[in-house]
Design a protein around this motif. Structure first.
Motif, PDB file in Angstrom:
ATOM      1  N   ALA A 289       8.392   8.060  -5.138  1.00 25.34           N
ATOM      2  CA  ALA A 289       7.510   9.110  -5.634  1.00 25.34           C
ATOM      3  C   ALA A 289       8.256  10.041  -6.590  1.00 25.34           C
ATOM      4  CB  ALA A 289       6.920   9.900  -4.472  1.00 25.34           C
ATOM      5  N   ALA A 290       9.516  10.330  -6.265  1.00 26.17           N
ATOM      6  CA  ALA A 290      10.322  11.194  -7.132  1.00 26.17           C
ATOM      7  C   ALA A 290      10.602  10.523  -8.474  1.00 26.17           C
ATOM      8  CB  ALA A 290      11.631  11.551  -6.434  1.00 26.17           C
TER       9      ALA A 290
ATOM     10  N   LEU B 239       3.680   5.851  -5.718  1.00 26.51           N
ATOM     11  CA  LEU B 239       3.633   5.916  -7.181  1.00 26.51           C
ATOM     12  C   LEU B 239       2.487   6.806  -7.648  1.00 26.51           C
ATOM     13  CD1 LEU B 239       4.381   2.166  -7.930  1.00 26.51           C
ATOM     14  CD2 LEU B 239       5.843   4.100  -8.571  1.00 26.51           C
ATOM     15  N   VAL B 240       1.313   6.639  -7.046  1.00 22.77           N
ATOM     16  CA  VAL B 240       0.163   7.456  -7.426  1.00 22.77           C
ATOM     17  C   VAL B 240       0.423   8.926  -7.106  1.00 22.77           C
ATOM     18  CG1 VAL B 240      -2.279   7.909  -6.956  1.00 22.77           C
ATOM     19  CG2 VAL B 240      -1.489   5.550  -7.245  1.00 22.77           C
ATOM     20  N   ALA B 241       1.040   9.188  -5.956  1.00 23.60           N
ATOM     21  CA  ALA B 241       1.373  10.567  -5.593  1.00 23.60           C
ATOM     22  C   ALA B 241       2.327  11.193  -6.604  1.00 23.60           C
ATOM     23  CB  ALA B 241       1.987  10.611  -4.197  1.00 23.60           C
ATOM     24  N   GLY B 242       3.176  10.360  -7.202  1.00 22.05           N
ATOM     25  CA  GLY B 242       4.104  10.848  -8.219  1.00 22.05           C
ATOM     26  C   GLY B 242       3.511  10.939  -9.603  1.00 22.05           C
ATOM     27  N   GLY B 243       2.235  10.578  -9.735  1.00 19.37           N
ATOM     28  CA  GLY B 243       1.560  10.701 -11.018  1.00 19.37           C
ATOM     29  C   GLY B 243       1.458   9.434 -11.830  1.00 19.37           C
TER      30      GLY B 243
ATOM     31  N   VAL C  34       0.819  -1.220   0.000  1.00 21.03           N
ATOM     32  CA  VAL C  34       0.000   0.000   0.000  1.00 21.03           C
ATOM     33  C   VAL C  34       0.852   1.269   0.000  1.00 21.03           C
ATOM     34  CG1 VAL C  34      -1.635   1.347   1.378  1.00 21.03           C
ATOM     35  CG2 VAL C  34      -2.081  -1.077   0.912  1.00 21.03           C
ATOM     36  N   PRO C  35       1.860   1.413   0.883  1.00 14.94           N
ATOM     37  CA  PRO C  35       2.664   2.647   0.828  1.00 14.94           C
ATOM     38  C   PRO C  35       3.422   2.808  -0.489  1.00 14.94           C
ATOM     39  CG  PRO C  35       3.566   1.096   2.441  1.00 14.94           C
ATOM     40  CD  PRO C  35       2.227   0.579   2.044  1.00 14.94           C
ATOM     41  N   LEU C  36       3.852   1.698  -1.088  1.00 17.74           N
ATOM     42  CA  LEU C  36       4.526   1.786  -2.389  1.00 17.74           C
ATOM     43  C   LEU C  36       3.560   2.302  -3.447  1.00 17.74           C
ATOM     44  CD1 LEU C  36       6.775   1.190  -4.438  1.00 17.74           C
ATOM     45  CD2 LEU C  36       5.951  -1.170  -4.525  1.00 17.74           C
ATOM     46  N   ALA C  37       2.370   1.721  -3.486  1.00 13.80           N
ATOM     47  CA  ALA C  37       1.385   2.149  -4.471  1.00 13.80           C
ATOM     48  C   ALA C  37       0.990   3.607  -4.261  1.00 13.80           C
ATOM     49  CB  ALA C  37       0.158   1.251  -4.400  1.00 13.80           C
ATOM     50  N   ARG C  38       0.846   4.011  -3.015  1.00 10.37           N
ATOM     51  CA  ARG C  38       0.499   5.408  -2.734  1.00 10.37           C
ATOM     52  C   ARG C  38       1.601   6.354  -3.189  1.00 10.37           C
ATOM     53  NH1 ARG C  38      -2.150   4.237   3.227  1.00 10.37           N
ATOM     54  NH2 ARG C  38      -4.295   3.892   2.494  1.00 10.37           N
TER      55      ARG C  38
END
Length: 209
Positions: A196-197, A31-35, A25-29
């Protein structure tokens, strides 16, 4: 949503391997936060299906798919876990039959012109070239564009941030698959900011394409 729409959502589909369920879940979040919304989580570890289910249930905006589909029974398991699409490294008569009986849209893997003909005859017009670099990379995709102008590809395997733009510039490439967005050491250290970056770095790829 069909496979082509999924492929066109973003220039890069991250190929994800999850070893610890609590990382999903934190990994997916991140990635989504990074677009990056379209995620391919591979069936390479014992926790993969539970990780897909967790992301499907808990990560708003994520379009979670299952990778490394190699057996007919993988379709039902993926649908039950909440996956929106499936990706296979290759295509067999058994997988073709299972795909026709399943609601899960499939992006099948091909490597040779004969593979492409078989996949197109089965009704697939969006294909994953895998492993892309070993299959001939950009040169192979240019060659396939002549006899198969109606097909769109997602080359995956050996592609990096540096080489992705060359692939994305091809008219028959809708997106690329890559593992560089989710490096193993970043997941191991839970460096979600770094991931995320890396995801944000794909925005310019989409603009260039």
């Amino acid at each position: 949503m069909n496979i082509l729409q999924i492929m066109r959502t973003g220039p890069v589909i991250p190929v994800i391997v999850i070893n610890r369920l609590e990382d999903a879940v934190p990994l997916a979040r991140a990635l989504v936060a990074g677009g990056v919304r379209v995620l391919e989580l591979t069936l390479r570890t014992p926790v993969a299906l539970k990780a897909i289910e967790a992301i499907a249930n808990e990560v708003e905006g994520a379009m979670i798919g299952v990778g490394t589909i190699t057996r007919p029974e993988d379709f039902d398991a993926s649908v039950k876990a909440g996956a929106l699409f499936g990706v296979s490294p290759g295509l067999t008569p058994e997988l073709i039959a299972a795909s026709k009986d399943s609601s899960l849209p499939l992006l099948p893997g091909v490597m040779t012109p004969s593979d492409v003909i078989t996949a197109r005859a089965a009704g697939f017009t969006q294909l994953k070239l895998f492993p892309a670099q070993q299959a001939g990379g950009v040169g192979m995709l240019k060659a396939l564009g002549g006899p198969f102008p109606d097909l769109a590809f997602c080359p995956t395997g050996g592609i990096s941030l540096a080489t992705a733009p060359e692939f994305l510039a091809l008219p028959n490439v809708a997106c690329v698959g890559g593992s560089w967005l989710t490096p193993g050491d970043a997941i191991a250290s839970r460096d979600w900011g770094r991931i995320a970056a890396l995801a944000r770095g794909t925005v310019s790829l989409g603009q260039a394409a």
